[in-house]
Design a protein around this motif. Structure first.
Motif, short mmCIF file in Angstrom:
data_model
loop_
_atom_site.label_atom_id
_atom_site.label_comp_id
_atom_site.label_asym_id
_atom_site.label_seq_id
_atom_site.Cartn_x
_atom_site.Cartn_y
_atom_site.Cartn_z
N THR A 121 -49.26 80.01 0.51
CA THR A 121 -49.77 78.70 0.13
C THR A 121 -51.29 78.72 0.19
O THR A 121 -51.86 79.25 1.15
N CYS A 129 -51.11 74.63 -3.37
CA CYS A 129 -50.27 75.37 -4.32
C CYS A 129 -49.51 76.45 -3.55
O CYS A 129 -50.11 77.18 -2.77
N ARG A 130 -48.20 76.54 -3.79
CA ARG A 130 -47.39 77.57 -3.15
C ARG A 130 -46.80 78.49 -4.22
O ARG A 130 -46.25 78.02 -5.22
N TYR A 131 -46.92 79.82 -3.98
CA TYR A 131 -46.48 80.82 -4.94
C TYR A 131 -45.65 81.90 -4.26
O TYR A 131 -45.86 82.21 -3.09
N LYS A 156 -45.17 79.67 -9.29
CA LYS A 156 -45.39 78.48 -8.47
C LYS A 156 -44.03 77.98 -7.99
O LYS A 156 -43.10 77.85 -8.79
N THR A 157 -43.93 77.70 -6.71
CA THR A 157 -42.68 77.15 -6.17
C THR A 157 -42.84 75.70 -5.72
O THR A 157 -41.86 74.99 -5.60
N SER A 158 -44.10 75.27 -5.48
CA SER A 158 -44.36 73.87 -5.16
C SER A 158 -45.86 73.64 -5.19
O SER A 158 -46.65 74.57 -5.24
N GLY A 159 -46.22 72.38 -5.16
CA GLY A 159 -47.63 72.02 -5.12
C GLY A 159 -48.02 71.05 -6.20
O GLY A 159 -47.20 70.55 -6.96
N SER A 160 -49.30 70.80 -6.25
CA SER A 160 -49.89 69.84 -7.17
C SER A 160 -49.60 70.18 -8.63
O SER A 160 -49.47 71.35 -8.99
#
Length: 179
Positions: A121, A129-131, A156-160
């Motif tokens: 993250t 941003c999480r990748y 990308k797995t989650s985030g803005s």
């Protein structure tokens, strides 16, 4: 009167893409001269250092602990990379943290290493941003324990919504050093 600097939308998105690439690649990179490893080496020798430069910014750490000495299969302890137990630091106002303990396997005959998963993250200001990247392949530099990445893509797995859907790390933009 307070002075405020305005950043164009395109510049902000480009910077976020650079941050995302920096964060993903920073997870497992290193520089330096490899130290010789002997079978009787102590746990203190089971370390990995890292650094990467992307878009003019740098992330690095030193002395992260590994579960074994390369070329034995090993995992890297994220608590020895992430603060407060580790010293992962980035320039450009970026903060990064590793979310998993990545496993590495080595093929000395082929001169390669493979990482199963990197989950990281990155944050800058209010943007997070999480990748995740899987099955990353690294090529050994000569007979040392320095490895240089082959190109890989992290999703990308989650985030803005401002975070890119994926980031690419070109071959040679990252390296790692096991000692």
């Amino acid at each position: 009167m307070r002075h405020t600097t305005h950043i164009k939308h395109g510049t902000r998105i480009s910077r976020i893409a650079g941050i995302a690439a920096l964060v993903v690649a920073a997870a497992f990179t290193g520089t330096g001269t490899a130290l010789a490893h002997t079978p009787g080496a102590s746990a203190a020798d089971q370390k990995v250092d890292g650094v990467i430069v992307v878009a003019g910014n740098s992330c690095s750490w030193t002395n992260a602990s590994t579960s074994a000495a390369a070329p034995a299969a090993l995992t890297v302890d994220r608590t020895t990379i992430n603060a407060p137990g580790g010293n992962l630091a980035c320039g450009g106002g970026i903060a990064a943290s590793l979310n998993n303990n990545p496993a590495f396997t080595f093929d000395d005959t082929a001169g390669t290493a493979r990482t199963d998963l990197i989950d990281i993250t990155g944050r800058q200001s209010f943007i997070s941003c999480r990748y995740k990247a899987t099955n990353i392949v690294w090529d050994r530099d000569g007979t040392s324990r320095k490895y240089i990445n082959r190109a890989f893509t992290a999703a990308k797995t989650s985030g803005s919504f401002l975070c890119p859907g994926s980031v690419n790390t070109p071959a040679g933009d990252a390296s790692m050093l096991f000692r």
